[in-house]
Motif scaffolding. Structure first.
Motif, PDB file in Angstrom:
ATOM      1  N   VAL A 247       0.866  -1.192   0.000  1.00  0.00           N
ATOM      2  CA  VAL A 247       0.000   0.000   0.000  1.00  0.00           C
ATOM      3  C   VAL A 247       0.900   1.238   0.000  1.00  0.00           C
ATOM      4  O   VAL A 247       2.077   1.152   0.333  1.00  0.00           O
ATOM      5  CB  VAL A 247      -0.930   0.048   1.230  1.00  0.00           C
ATOM      6  CG1 VAL A 247      -1.935  -1.079   1.181  1.00  0.00           C
ATOM      7  CG2 VAL A 247      -0.118   0.009   2.516  1.00  0.00           C
ATOM      8  N   ARG A 249       1.448   5.034   1.526  1.00  0.00           N
ATOM      9  CA  ARG A 249       1.024   5.841   2.657  1.00  0.00           C
ATOM     10  C   ARG A 249       1.096   7.319   2.263  1.00  0.00           C
ATOM     11  O   ARG A 249       2.105   7.783   1.751  1.00  0.00           O
ATOM     12  CB  ARG A 249       1.948   5.554   3.821  1.00  0.00           C
ATOM     13  CG  ARG A 249       1.636   6.386   5.020  1.00  0.00           C
ATOM     14  CD  ARG A 249       2.213   5.818   6.289  1.00  0.00           C
ATOM     15  NE  ARG A 249       1.344   6.266   7.352  1.00  0.00           N
ATOM     16  CZ  ARG A 249       1.092   5.574   8.448  1.00  0.00           C
ATOM     17  NH1 ARG A 249       1.642   4.412   8.621  1.00  0.00           N
ATOM     18  NH2 ARG A 249       0.279   6.046   9.343  1.00  0.00           N
ATOM     19  N   ASP A 250       0.009   7.989   2.556  1.00  0.00           N
ATOM     20  CA  ASP A 250      -0.068   9.401   2.192  1.00  0.00           C
ATOM     21  C   ASP A 250      -0.574  10.109   3.430  1.00  0.00           C
ATOM     22  O   ASP A 250      -1.764  10.333   3.595  1.00  0.00           O
ATOM     23  CB  ASP A 250      -1.032   9.508   0.992  1.00  0.00           C
ATOM     24  CG  ASP A 250      -1.171  10.941   0.494  1.00  0.00           C
ATOM     25  OD1 ASP A 250      -0.453  11.819   1.033  1.00  0.00           O
ATOM     26  OD2 ASP A 250      -1.995  11.156  -0.406  1.00  0.00           O
ATOM     27  N   THR A 253      -3.698   8.784   5.211  1.00  0.00           N
ATOM     28  CA  THR A 253      -4.494   8.091   4.198  1.00  0.00           C
ATOM     29  C   THR A 253      -3.653   6.970   3.608  1.00  0.00           C
ATOM     30  O   THR A 253      -2.492   7.163   3.260  1.00  0.00           O
ATOM     31  CB  THR A 253      -4.898   9.064   3.075  1.00  0.00           C
ATOM     32  OG1 THR A 253      -5.390  10.253   3.683  1.00  0.00           O
ATOM     33  CG2 THR A 253      -5.917   8.443   2.149  1.00  0.00           C
ATOM     34  N   ARG A 255      -3.397   4.304   0.620  1.00  0.00           N
ATOM     35  CA  ARG A 255      -3.967   4.052  -0.710  1.00  0.00           C
ATOM     36  C   ARG A 255      -3.521   2.707  -1.239  1.00  0.00           C
ATOM     37  O   ARG A 255      -2.349   2.333  -1.137  1.00  0.00           O
ATOM     38  CB  ARG A 255      -3.514   5.133  -1.689  1.00  0.00           C
ATOM     39  CG  ARG A 255      -4.105   6.483  -1.376  1.00  0.00           C
ATOM     40  CD  ARG A 255      -3.719   7.514  -2.407  1.00  0.00           C
ATOM     41  NE  ARG A 255      -4.101   8.839  -1.948  1.00  0.00           N
ATOM     42  CZ  ARG A 255      -5.357   9.292  -2.015  1.00  0.00           C
ATOM     43  NH1 ARG A 255      -6.317   8.561  -2.544  1.00  0.00           N
ATOM     44  NH2 ARG A 255      -5.644  10.495  -1.553  1.00  0.00           N
ATOM     45  N   ASP A 257      -3.740   0.833  -4.887  1.00  0.00           N
ATOM     46  CA  ASP A 257      -4.092   0.993  -6.295  1.00  0.00           C
ATOM     47  C   ASP A 257      -4.768   2.351  -6.534  1.00  0.00           C
ATOM     48  O   ASP A 257      -5.737   2.453  -7.277  1.00  0.00           O
ATOM     49  CB  ASP A 257      -5.020  -0.163  -6.710  1.00  0.00           C
ATOM     50  CG  ASP A 257      -5.125  -0.276  -8.233  1.00  0.00           C
ATOM     51  OD1 ASP A 257      -4.293   0.334  -8.924  1.00  0.00           O
ATOM     52  OD2 ASP A 257      -6.051  -0.979  -8.685  1.00  0.00           O
ATOM     53  N   GLY A 258      -4.297   3.379  -5.844  1.00  0.00           N
ATOM     54  CA  GLY A 258      -4.816   4.726  -6.061  1.00  0.00           C
ATOM     55  C   GLY A 258      -6.023   5.088  -5.223  1.00  0.00           C
ATOM     56  O   GLY A 258      -6.293   6.254  -4.986  1.00  0.00           O
ATOM     57  N   ASN A 259      -6.764   4.096  -4.703  1.00  0.00           N
ATOM     58  CA  ASN A 259      -7.966   4.400  -3.918  1.00  0.00           C
ATOM     59  C   ASN A 259      -7.657   4.387  -2.434  1.00  0.00           C
ATOM     60  O   ASN A 259      -6.918   3.522  -1.961  1.00  0.00           O
ATOM     61  CB  ASN A 259      -9.061   3.365  -4.204  1.00  0.00           C
ATOM     62  CG  ASN A 259      -9.377   3.302  -5.684  1.00  0.00           C
ATOM     63  OD1 ASN A 259      -9.454   4.327  -6.364  1.00  0.00           O
ATOM     64  ND2 ASN A 259      -9.510   2.089  -6.200  1.00  0.00           N
ATOM     65  N   ALA A 260      -8.273   5.327  -1.714  1.00  0.00           N
ATOM     66  CA  ALA A 260      -8.077   5.348  -0.266  1.00  0.00           C
ATOM     67  C   ALA A 260      -8.789   4.147   0.356  1.00  0.00           C
ATOM     68  O   ALA A 260      -9.904   3.809  -0.022  1.00  0.00           O
ATOM     69  CB  ALA A 260      -8.627   6.647   0.304  1.00  0.00           C
ATOM     70  N   LEU A 261      -8.082   3.470   1.308  1.00  0.00           N
ATOM     71  CA  LEU A 261      -8.686   2.321   1.990  1.00  0.00           C
ATOM     72  C   LEU A 261      -9.452   2.808   3.204  1.00  0.00           C
ATOM     73  O   LEU A 261      -8.957   3.639   3.965  1.00  0.00           O
ATOM     74  CB  LEU A 261      -7.597   1.352   2.456  1.00  0.00           C
ATOM     75  CG  LEU A 261      -6.972   0.430   1.420  1.00  0.00           C
ATOM     76  CD1 LEU A 261      -5.867  -0.381   2.085  1.00  0.00           C
ATOM     77  CD2 LEU A 261      -8.028  -0.503   0.823  1.00  0.00           C
ATOM     78  N   LYS A 262     -10.656   2.265   3.381  1.00  0.00           N
ATOM     79  CA  LYS A 262     -11.413   2.576   4.588  1.00  0.00           C
ATOM     80  C   LYS A 262     -11.005   1.572   5.664  1.00  0.00           C
ATOM     81  O   LYS A 262     -10.928   0.369   5.401  1.00  0.00           O
ATOM     82  CB  LYS A 262     -12.919   2.452   4.314  1.00  0.00           C
ATOM     83  CG  LYS A 262     -13.435   3.520   3.363  1.00  0.00           C
ATOM     84  CD  LYS A 262     -14.870   3.286   2.969  1.00  0.00           C
ATOM     85  CE  LYS A 262     -14.952   2.441   1.718  1.00  0.00           C
ATOM     86  NZ  LYS A 262     -16.296   2.353   1.126  1.00  0.00           N
ATOM     87  N   ASN A 293     -14.549  -2.135   1.355  1.00  0.00           N
ATOM     88  CA  ASN A 293     -13.563  -1.708   0.369  1.00  0.00           C
ATOM     89  C   ASN A 293     -13.708  -2.606  -0.846  1.00  0.00           C
ATOM     90  O   ASN A 293     -13.861  -3.822  -0.706  1.00  0.00           O
ATOM     91  CB  ASN A 293     -12.144  -1.861   0.917  1.00  0.00           C
ATOM     92  CG  ASN A 293     -11.823  -0.804   1.957  1.00  0.00           C
ATOM     93  OD1 ASN A 293     -11.870   0.389   1.653  1.00  0.00           O
ATOM     94  ND2 ASN A 293     -11.515  -1.240   3.171  1.00  0.00           N
TER      95      ASN A 293
END
Ligand code: ATP
Ligand code: MG
Lengths: 360, 271
Positions: A247, A249-250, A253, A255, A257-262, A293
Motif C-alpha cells: 500500500v 502511505r499518504d 491516508t 492508498r 491501487d490509487g484508492n483510499a482504503l477505509k 472496500n
C-alpha cells in the motif's frame, strides 16, 4: 481434583545460546494462573528450549522464571513440581500402566491405599479406567498419550507442560484429543503451557498464543487477535492463509491501487502492508457500500478443494490476491469462471494493515 | 528331500541351496570349539599322562584336584579376585558410561577412548607397568593389587557394553522421571537401570571372566598365598604334564559357560 491454587508463571528476559545459535533471545512472557498458553512457532524457533527452561532441564544463560512469587530458575527439575508430557510419551516400559501413574506418588511417599485411589481417579479422568494392569506395549498411541497425561496430573501439579503431545497421532485422533485436553484443562484448571508447531491446534486449544520465531516472541494474544490482527508479517504469514499487498502511505491516508482504503481504526505508524485473509474476501455486485472496500480484477485460476474453492484474482494494479469461495449450489462458483472480470469486497473490519517489515 | 526344497527364510532360497553355508558354519564352529573341548575327555582318563582318546576312564584327576590344598587355595583366590573385580569394575564402568553418555563436554569422546585403551595395548605391557608400580607401593602378591589390575582390564568391556545399552535407551524417560519428582540418582536407579540391566549383567559377567581367565597379569603381580588358579596351572604345565590340569580346565569351562548362561537367563527373563 480441581486445582484451586494454579500458579502464574512469569518469564522475564530469558536468554539461551548453544554456541553460536541463539535459541532464546530475551523472552519475556507472563502466563496467568490457570491459563492455557500455547507456544507456537516453526521448527527450530526455540519452543522446546523455552519449555525445558520452565521444566528445569535447560539452564538459561540469563533471565528469570518465577512460579507465583518463587524464583524457579535455580531449582532442579524434581523440585519444581511441574507435570510434563513428552512428545514421545516417555512412558516406562518396564512398569504397567498403574505403576507408571503411581510413580510420582511413590516418590512423594503417599500411603498405599491413597496411591491406588489417586491412580484410579487419574486413569478415570483420562478415560482409561480399568487399564491399570496393561503393559505399556499393549497400548495404542492414543492410549499411551492418555497414560502419559494421567501420570503428569496424578500428583496434582499446579503447572502442566506439554511438548507437541499429539504430533505422533493421526489427524482424527489428534483433533479428538485436542478437544479432550481442552475439557481436561477446564476441569483441572492448572496453568498449562502447550508447545505446538501446528497453527490450527494452537487456535483450537489456547486461551492465548505466544508466537515465537528465531528465539523471540512475535506476538502474545488470544487466538482471534492473533488471526485477525497479526502484529507483523511473520505472524500474518505463519498463521492461516493470507495475501499481503503493498500500500502507499499518504499521511494518514492509506492508498491501494490509487484508492483510499477505509479502515476501522487509525493506521499504525511506519510503512504498512495490507493483509487479506482469503475467506474474508467476497465477490460483490454492488460496489458502493460504505462498510466495504472494493477491488476490481480478473480471475486467474480456480482451484476446487471440495468444501471450498480457492480463486486467484489479478487486481488491476497487477498484484494477485486469493479468495476462498463457498461451493454450495447457487453460490459464486455458478457464475465465476477463469478469465472473468470481477469486483471483490472486503469489509472494513477485515481490512487489516500490518507493518511492512518481515519481523517485529 | 522335503526339508531340502523348503525356503530357508522369507526369501525364496531353499535349505538345499543353503547347504554349503550350513557345512561351512559347522566346520568353523568345530574348529573354534574342538581344541577347548578336547581336554574334557582327557580329564576323565585313568592314565598318568595326558592322552587322547583315553584308554580307560576314571575320576582320579578330579580327586587329585579337590584334595590338594594348593589347588583349593588357588581356586579360592581366583574366585575371590573374579568377584571383587566384578564388584569394582561394574559400578565404575556403569557410572563412567552414563556420565560420558549424558555429557556434552567436548572431551567426553577423548575420555572414552582413554578409558578403553587397556583393551588395545598388549596385556603384558599393563602387567609390567603394574608390577613396577606395585613394587614401589608394596602391592605385589596382594589380592588387592591383582583386583585393581584386573579391573583396569575389565573396565573397557563394561564401558563398551553399557554404552551400547544406553544408546538404545530413551533418555526422555529419565527426564520424565525427574519431572515427576525423582532426583537424578533415583531416576537412574528406578528407570534407566532396570532397562539396561541386560547390558549391566553381561558387563558384570564379563568382568568376572576377565579376571577369572586372566594369566599374564597374574604371573607378574600374584604369588604366594594369592596365586591364582591360572598362574598355578601355567607353572604346573611347565614343570610336568599333569592330567589334573585337564580336570581343572574342564571345571573352568563349566564355570565360564555357566556364568554366561546365567547372564542370558537373568538378563532376558522378567519384564
Ligand atoms: N542441545 C542443543 N545443542 C545445540 N543446539 C541446540 C540444542 N537444543 C536446541 N538447539 C538449537 O536451538 C534452536 C531451538 O531449538 P528448539 O529445540 O527449542 O526448537 P523447537 O522450536 O522446539 O523446534 P521443533 O519444532 O523442531 O521441535 C535450534 O536452532 C536448535 O538447533
Ligand atoms: Mg521442539
Amino acid at each position: 481434583m480441581h486445582h484451586s491454587t494454579a500458579l502464574p508463571i512469569s518469564i522475564s528476559a530469558v536468554t539461551k545460546a548453544y554456541g553460536a545459535v541463539h535459541a532464546l533471545k530475551g523472552v519475556s512472557l507472563d502466563i496467568q494462573a490457570g491459563e492455557f498458553m500455547t507456544l507456537l512457532g516453526p521448527s527450530g524457533s526455540g519452543k522446546t528450549t523455552l519449555l525445558m527452561a520452565i521444566a528445569g532441564f535447560t539452564r538459561p544463560d540469563s533471565g528469570s522464571i518465577r512460579f507465583g512469587d518463587q524464583e524457579a530458575i535455580l531449582s532442579p527439575p524434581h523440585k519444581r513440581g511441574v507435570g510434563m508430557v513428552f512428545q514421545n510419551y516417555a512412558l516406562f516400559p518396564h512398569m504397567n500402566v498403574a505403576r507408571n501413574v503411581a510413580y510420582p506418588l511413590k516418590l512423594r511417599k503417599v500411603a498405599k491405599a491413597e496411591v491406588d485411589a489417586m491412580v484410579a481417579e487419574a486413569l478415570e479422568t483420562v478415560q482409561l479406567a480399568g487399564y491399570g494392569d496393561r503393559a505399556i506395549s499393549q497400548l495404542s498411541g492414543g492410549q499411551k498419550q492418555r497414560v502419559a497425561l494421567a501420570r503428569a496430573i496424578v500428583f496434582k501439579p499446579r503447572i502442566l507442560l506439554m511438548d507437541e503431545p499429539l504430533s505422533a497421532l493421526d489427524k482424527k485422533l489428534r483433533e479428538h484429543m485436542q478437544i479432550e485436553l481442552r475439557h481436561l484443562h477446564e476441569k483441572l484448571g492448572m496453568t498449562t503451557v502447550y508447545v505446538t508447531h501446528d497453527q490450527r491446534e494452537a487456535l483450537t486449544m489456547a486461551d492465548r498464543i505466544a508466537v515465537i520465531n528465531h528465539g523471540s516472541l512475535q506476538q502474545v494474544d488470544t487466538p482471534r487477535k492473533i488471526y485477525e490482527s497479526p502484529a507483523n508479517r511473520f505472524v500474518a504469514d505463519f498463521i492461516g492463509e493470507s495475501s499481503i499487498l503493498p500500500v502507499v502511505r499518504d499521511g494518514n491516508t492509506i492508498r491501494f491501487d490509487g484508492n483510499a482504503l477505509k479502515t476501522v481504526t487509525a493506521p499504525p505508524d511506519g510503512p504498512l502492508a495490507l493483509m487479506i485473509r482469503p475467506e474474508r474476501l467476497a465477490f460483490v455486485t454492488d460496489a458502493s457500500r460504505d462498510e466495504v472496500n472494493t477491488f476490481a480484477g480478473n480471475v486467474l485460476e480456480l482451484v476446487y478443494q471440495g468444501d471450498s474453492a480457492l480463486c486467484y484474482i489479478e487486481l488491476s494494479n497487477g498484484t494477485t490476491v486469493a479468495l476462498r469461495a463457498n461451493t454450495h449450489a447457487g453460490g459464486p462458483l455458478d457464475s465465476i469462471v477463469e478469465g472473468a472480470s470481477v469486483t471483490l469486497g472486503l469489509h472494513v473490519a477485515d481490512t487489516v494493515l500490518i507493518p511492512a517489515g518481515r519481523d517485529a | 528331500m522335503h526339508w531340502f526344497s523348503r525356503p530357508a527364510s522369507d526369501t525364496q532360497i531353499t535349505h538345499g541351496q543353503r547347504l554349503w553355508l550350513y557345512i561351512l558354519a559347522a566346520i568353523i564352529m568345530v574348529l573354534l570349539v574342538a581344541p577347548t573341548l578336547i581336554v574334557v575327555p582327557m580329564s576323565f582318563s585313568a592314565s598318568q599322562y595326558l592322552e587322547f582318546p583315553p584308554q580307560e576312564w576314571s575320576l582320579r584327576w578330579y580327586e587329585s584336584y579337590f584334595s590338594s590344598t594348593a589347588w583349593m587355595q588357588a581356586t579360592k583366590t581366583s574366585l575371590t579376585a573374579g568377584v571383587l573385580t566384578m564388584l569394582m569394575a561394574t559400578p565404575l564402568g556403569v557410572a563412567a558410561a552414563y556420565g560420558l553418555h549424558v555429557s556434552l563436554h567436548p572431551w567426553a569422546r577423548g575420555i572414552f577412548v582413554l578409558l578403553i585403551t587397556p583393551m588395545m595395548i598388549p596385556v603384558i605391557l599393563i602387567a609390567i607397568g603394574a608390577f613396577y608400580a606395585y613394587v614401589q607401593i608394596g602391592l605385589v602378591n596382594s589380592l588387592f593389587g591383582l583386583v585393581i589390575a584386573h579391573s583396569i582390564l575389565a573396565l573397557p568391556l563394561v564401558l563398551i557394553v553399557v554404552s551400547a545399552g544406553l544408546k538404545s535407551f530413551d533418555m526422555n524417560q529419565e527426564a520424565a522421571a525427574r519431572s515427576l519428582g525423582a532426583s537424578r540418582l533415583t531416576a537412574f536407579l528406578t528407570v534407566n537401570l532396570p532397562q539396561i540391566r541386560f547390558s549391566v549383567i553381561t558387563a558384570a559377567v564379563l568382568s568376572f571372566l576377565t579376571s577369572f581367565d586372566e594369566v599374564i597379569i597374574a604371573m607378574f603381580v600374584s604369588g604366594g598365598q594369592n596365586s591364582t588358579l591360572t598362574r598355578n596351572m601355567f607353572n604346573a604345565l611347565r614343570d610336568q604334564i599333569d592330567p589334573t590340569i585337564a580336570a581343572i580346565s574342564t571345571i573352568m569351562i563349566v564355570v565360564s559357560s555357566g556364568a554366561l548362561l546365567l547372564a542370558q537367563v537373568f538378563g532376558k527373563s522378567k519384564n
